[in-house]
Design a protein around this motif. Structure first.
Motif, mmCIF file in Angstrom:
data_model
loop_
_atom_site.group_PDB
_atom_site.id
_atom_site.type_symbol
_atom_site.label_atom_id
_atom_site.label_comp_id
_atom_site.label_asym_id
_atom_site.label_seq_id
_atom_site.Cartn_x
_atom_site.Cartn_y
_atom_site.Cartn_z
ATOM 1 N N ALA A 1 0.667 -1.063 0.101
ATOM 2 C CA ALA A 1 0.027 0.127 0.042
ATOM 3 C C ALA A 1 0.945 1.171 0.059
ATOM 4 O O ALA A 1 0.528 2.369 -0.844
ATOM 5 C CB ALA A 1 -0.814 -0.227 1.381
ATOM 6 N N ALA A 2 1.838 1.075 0.568
ATOM 7 C CA ALA A 2 2.752 2.390 0.794
ATOM 8 C C ALA A 2 3.453 2.481 -0.573
ATOM 9 O O ALA A 2 3.611 3.854 -0.869
ATOM 10 C CB ALA A 2 3.916 2.209 2.000
ATOM 11 N N GLU A 3 3.793 1.554 -1.231
ATOM 12 C CA GLU A 3 4.364 1.963 -2.604
ATOM 13 C C GLU A 3 3.338 2.574 -3.522
ATOM 14 O O GLU A 3 3.742 3.297 -4.315
ATOM 15 C CB GLU A 3 4.927 0.302 -3.134
ATOM 16 N N LEU A 4 2.057 1.858 -3.364
ATOM 17 C CA LEU A 4 1.152 2.256 -4.317
ATOM 18 C C LEU A 4 0.670 3.938 -3.831
ATOM 19 O O LEU A 4 0.313 4.627 -4.866
ATOM 20 C CB LEU A 4 -0.366 1.541 -4.117
ATOM 21 N N ASP A 5 0.656 4.215 -2.748
ATOM 22 C CA ASP A 5 0.354 5.589 -2.228
ATOM 23 C C ASP A 5 1.508 6.749 -2.906
ATOM 24 O O ASP A 5 1.121 7.855 -3.202
ATOM 25 C CB ASP A 5 0.344 5.707 -0.739
ATOM 26 N N ALA A 6 2.788 5.820 -3.040
ATOM 27 C CA ALA A 6 3.846 7.027 -3.571
ATOM 28 C C ALA A 6 3.840 7.025 -4.876
ATOM 29 O O ALA A 6 4.777 7.552 -5.550
ATOM 30 C CB ALA A 6 4.888 6.783 -2.677
ATOM 31 N N ARG B 1 -4.490 5.409 3.506
ATOM 32 C CA ARG B 1 -5.089 6.665 4.109
ATOM 33 C C ARG B 1 -6.613 6.043 4.549
ATOM 34 O O ARG B 1 -7.484 7.046 4.617
ATOM 35 C CB ARG B 1 -5.303 7.551 3.067
ATOM 36 N N GLY B 2 -7.030 5.010 4.819
ATOM 37 C CA GLY B 2 -8.256 4.736 5.521
ATOM 38 C C GLY B 2 -9.369 4.239 4.373
ATOM 39 O O GLY B 2 -10.560 3.750 4.727
#
Length: 509
Positions: A391-396, A416-417
């Motif tokens: 998820a962190a990779e996709l967020d960025a 982010r929820g």
């Protein structure tokens, strides 16, 4: 001159005496609360998910309340959930997204709020102990502050920890010396817990009966406080266009009459006792001895814990978080019992100074040892972290314009929820009636709708050739999932039939 000096001296010394007195009375309590906060609040940043409900039942609906798209599960489609907690979380979610737009803020800030709320358990434990002695107050509060199960569940946005955070103060108010104010506030807190986690009603009833056993007139302020909290819950239902407590009727109908919960797994009646004995392992006997001592100090805590476990044992679908209230009650009662041991040590010359310290150190060492001693807890601490890494990779990822889930429908993805990450999300799942036996063909036909795929590495050969594997992580189901990348733009209409909410509706998930 002399009188003036005396007056000035009194003016200076009186506040100093009061400050010293305050420090003596509350310094240790503040220290224990700081210890509890230091153990709990950093975990809000750890991308650990105990259960998908903390995303899909609370943070996702809160995100939707703010006007955004999000995942809608069957519970919300069938109306079996109260809007109270999502409404409560909407503010922290909005604040988090404002502080860290498009990132982890909307996930972390609500967890910080729940972590802070869990400190009420520690504060309540202190005051239960303070009714007996200062040694009991310190030992019981330290036990509640450091016990691994209470620390672990503290930051999770679930109804069980939040309901427990208000039931423990209510139990304190409804035991000991009673007054109308204490009864009113206690009734309001128990009713609030009922709205958040109505399955805790039998345990709450133990404290209500304890308060009214000898004087039925105590029921009036209890009912008054309860009605106030229930009115707030009903008002929130109405504000969201729902029938007041209609969700409660629907929940009972779906789970009791239609046995919907059993679809997610069943367990025997003794499962909670067995699981607790595994988690406590070698400390189980020691815990029983502490509870035996604690019975004479707070029997209602132990009775309520047993009633709660017994009630949940009758329900065939079981999850350990369901009896979180019982764990908290038992730890407080055991802390009171171990306070007796600290007092015994203090009476002996050799232990006079270190008795309290020895028992507190015992609680800390025992908790540290058990927090990673069993495979269950080791799995709990890491559950969801692999999904969090993806998820962190996709967020960025600035080039992400559409995401497809292949072979899975709930990778948790604590971002982010909300799962959508601000972009469309599609699901190609084997059980989907519209996709059975044709997943590789369908994902190829609709690939223009997305340029990122999350799926098991074992299914990589089924994906279109222009998707290249990039990052992989071990997920909660012991499956290695990867992000597969296609370069280029997305056509949102291309994969419309497989939008995640449409798939979940077809699957009745």
């Amino acid at each position: 001159m002399t009188a003036g000096a005396a007056t000035l001296s009194e003016a200076v010394t009186v506040p100093a005496v009061k400050a010293t007195s305050f420090a003596e009375r509350h310094g240790m309590l503040c220290a224990v609360l700081l210890l509890a906060a230091a153990l709990r609040l950093p975990l809000a940043f750890w991308p650990n998910i105990n259960h998908a409900d903390e995303i899909y039942q609370y943070l996702e609906p809160a995100w939707r309340l703010l006007g955004h798209e999000g995942v809608v599960t069957w519970e919300w489609r069938d109306g079996i959930r109260s809007w109270f907690l999502p409404t409560l979380f909407a503010g922290p979610v909005a604040l988090g997204d404002w502080l860290a737009p498009g990132g982890w803020g909307a996930f972390v800030v609500p967890r910080l709020l729940v972590g802070l709320a869990s400190l009420s358990i520690v504060l309540t434990a202190w005051h239960f102990g303070a009714r007996i002695s200062r040694a009991h107050a310190v030992v019981t509060a330290v036990a509640a502050a450091v016990w691994f199960e209470l620390v672990y569940f503290a930051p999770h946005t679930l109804s069980e920890p939040l309901a427990t955070a208000v039931i423990l103060p209510a139990a304190l108010l409804l035991t000991g010396e009673l007054s109308r104010n204490r009864l009113f506030i206690g009734g309001a807190l128990l009713a609030l817990a009922f709205v958040w986690r109505f399955q805790y009603a039998p345990a709450c009833a133990v404290f209500v009966l304890g308060a009214c056993w000898r004087d039925l007139r105590n029921a009036l302020p209890l009912i008054g406080g309860g009605c106030l909290a229930l009115a707030v819950g009903a008002g929130i239902d109405v504000a969201h266009g729902s029938t007041p407590f209609g969700w409660l009727i629907q929940n009972i109908q779906q789970n009791l009459l239609h046995d919907r919960a059993s679809e997610f797994g069943v367990a025997p009646a003794y499962a909670y006792v067995l699981l607790t004995s595994v988690l406590w392992s070698g400390a189980t006997l020691l815990m029983f001895l502490a509870l035996w001592r604690g019975w004479r100090h707070a029997p209602l805590l132990i009775v309520a814990a047993i009633v709660n476990v017994a009630f949940h044992s009758v329900i065939v679908h079981k999850e350990y978080r369901f009896i979180f209230l019982s764990i908290a009650l038992l730890i407080v009662a055991a802390g009171l019992g171990s306070g007796d041991w600290a007092e015994m040590m203090r009476r002996k010359r050799a232990w006079r100074v270190s008795g309290i310290h020895a028992v507190c150190a015992g609680w800390l060492l025992l908790s540290l040892g058990l927090s990673g001693a069993t495979y269950i807890m080791r799995d709990n601490w890491t559950r969801g972290t692999g999904e969090g890494r993806l998820a962190a990779e996709l967020d960025a990822d600035p080039d992400l314009c559409g995401l497809a889930l292949y072979g899975t429908h709930d990778p948790f993805l604590p971002g982010r929820g909300q799962l959508a990450l601000g972009r469309p999300v599609y699901s190609f799942y084997r059980d989907d009636p519209q996709a059975r036996g044709r997943l590789p063909i369908l994902v190829k036909q609709h690939e223009r709708g997305f340029n990122r795929i999350i799926g098991p590495s074992s299914l990589a050969k089924e994906l279109p050739a222009d998707f290249m594997q990039r990052t992989c992580a071990l997920t909660s189901h012991d499956i290695t999932a990867c992000v597969f990348v296609r370069h280029g733009a997305c056509d949102a209409a291309a994969a419309g039939p497989f939008a995640i909410n449409a798939v979940l509706m077809r699957l009745n998930y």
